[in-house]
Design a protein around this motif. Sequence first.
Motif, PDB file in Angstrom:
ATOM      1  N   TYR A  95       2.293  -3.215  -7.674  1.00 16.71           N
ATOM      2  CA  TYR A  95       1.100  -3.684  -6.962  1.00 16.71           C
ATOM      3  C   TYR A  95       0.698  -2.669  -5.887  1.00 16.71           C
ATOM      4  CZ  TYR A  95      -1.810  -6.471  -3.823  1.00 16.71           C
ATOM      5  OH  TYR A  95      -2.830  -6.930  -3.026  1.00 16.71           O
ATOM      6  N   ARG A  96       1.678  -2.143  -5.174  1.00 18.67           N
ATOM      7  CA  ARG A  96       1.381  -1.146  -4.146  1.00 18.67           C
ATOM      8  C   ARG A  96       0.918   0.175  -4.769  1.00 18.67           C
ATOM      9  NH1 ARG A  96       5.301  -0.135   0.672  1.00 18.67           N
ATOM     10  NH2 ARG A  96       3.446   1.115   1.129  1.00 18.67           N
ATOM     11  N   LEU A  97       1.540   0.564  -5.875  1.00 18.79           N
ATOM     12  CA  LEU A  97       1.091   1.774  -6.553  1.00 18.79           C
ATOM     13  C   LEU A  97      -0.353   1.640  -7.005  1.00 18.79           C
ATOM     14  CD1 LEU A  97       4.145   2.783  -8.785  1.00 18.79           C
ATOM     15  CD2 LEU A  97       3.275   3.980  -6.774  1.00 18.79           C
ATOM     16  N   ASP A  98      -0.691   0.463  -7.508  1.00 16.27           N
ATOM     17  CA  ASP A  98      -2.028   0.210  -8.024  1.00 16.27           C
ATOM     18  C   ASP A  98      -3.072   0.218  -6.914  1.00 16.27           C
ATOM     19  OD1 ASP A  98      -4.045  -0.479  -9.863  1.00 16.27           O
ATOM     20  OD2 ASP A  98      -3.746  -2.612  -9.491  1.00 16.27           O
ATOM     21  N   ASN A  99      -2.721  -0.305  -5.744  1.00 21.17           N
ATOM     22  CA  ASN A  99      -3.700  -0.475  -4.673  1.00 21.17           C
ATOM     23  C   ASN A  99      -3.628   0.585  -3.581  1.00 21.17           C
ATOM     24  OD1 ASN A  99      -5.119  -3.297  -5.059  1.00 21.17           O
ATOM     25  ND2 ASN A  99      -2.992  -3.583  -5.637  1.00 21.17           N
ATOM     26  N   GLU A 100      -2.431   1.163  -3.360  1.00 22.20           N
ATOM     27  CA  GLU A 100      -2.275   2.115  -2.277  1.00 22.20           C
ATOM     28  C   GLU A 100      -1.923   3.515  -2.763  1.00 22.20           C
ATOM     29  OE1 GLU A 100       0.535   0.517   0.504  1.00 22.20           O
ATOM     30  OE2 GLU A 100      -0.226  -1.517   0.248  1.00 22.20           O
ATOM     31  N   GLY A 101      -1.456   3.608  -3.997  1.00 24.66           N
ATOM     32  CA  GLY A 101      -1.083   4.912  -4.533  1.00 24.66           C
ATOM     33  C   GLY A 101       0.262   5.403  -4.070  1.00 24.66           C
TER      34      GLY A 101
END
Length: 263
Positions: A95-101
């Motif tokens: 989820y963090r990779l998807d939204n924050e990179g």
Amino acid sequence: MSEMNPYQQPTSDVAVPPQAAELVIGTAQKVSMGDAMSWFGQGKAMLAGNWGVMIGALVVLMLLNVAVQFVPFIGGLAAMFLMTLLYAGLVKMFYRLDNEGSVEFADLFAGFSEKTGPLVILALLQLAVYVGIFIVAIVLLFLSIGFDVSMLNAMEAGRVPDVGIGGGAIALAGLIMFLFLMAAGFLFYFSIPLVFLGNMGPGEALGLSFKACLTNLLPLILYGIVATVLVMVATIPLFLGLLLAGPLLAGAYYASFKQVFTE
């Protein structure tokens, strides 16, 4: 000419760090087989520049799963609860990779501090369902071999009972067990991200997961076949390929959840 007040607040705009997009869970959407195949590419795209931390997280997850199995008496039971909490952390990482990179290794343990209660209840429900399936399997086994009092007497006397097992009865029992296991898989497939990211109660998450799997049965079957082949190929070079296949499949799973449920 006006004098500058050293205590005056600056009038220029101050940059505010971007916030992660809120995940809005909707009803289960129907996806195509092409969509299912695109999940692998989406998972790979999220992993760009973050393969190292995700490989490390999955290695730790697997090692913890193996280690807890050696706990006397309760190893298998403890593993079910541990994996539920760690999978929630894995979902948060993507989820963090998807939204924050970007992502932090500590996110793997987010389930121990966030939504812990609902996740533990979810693990309890999973335990209850599979214990129930095990009981049904024992009953079906006895019914399929025609268990009766004479068999019980023979077993007590140390003799091998004469059982006339019919092929039709065994096939029917096997089909029933397959349907039970498939239904259980549908219940729990999307339940962890629905609880952890969707703020749902365990019961609501199970119902929505089951509905989503039924709605997308064929795409999920195709996805499962491709994922299975990928894992089989990854095991050939001394299982080292799993270091790459594991994060890729985890990313694909998150992509499937996002496409099926988010608006």
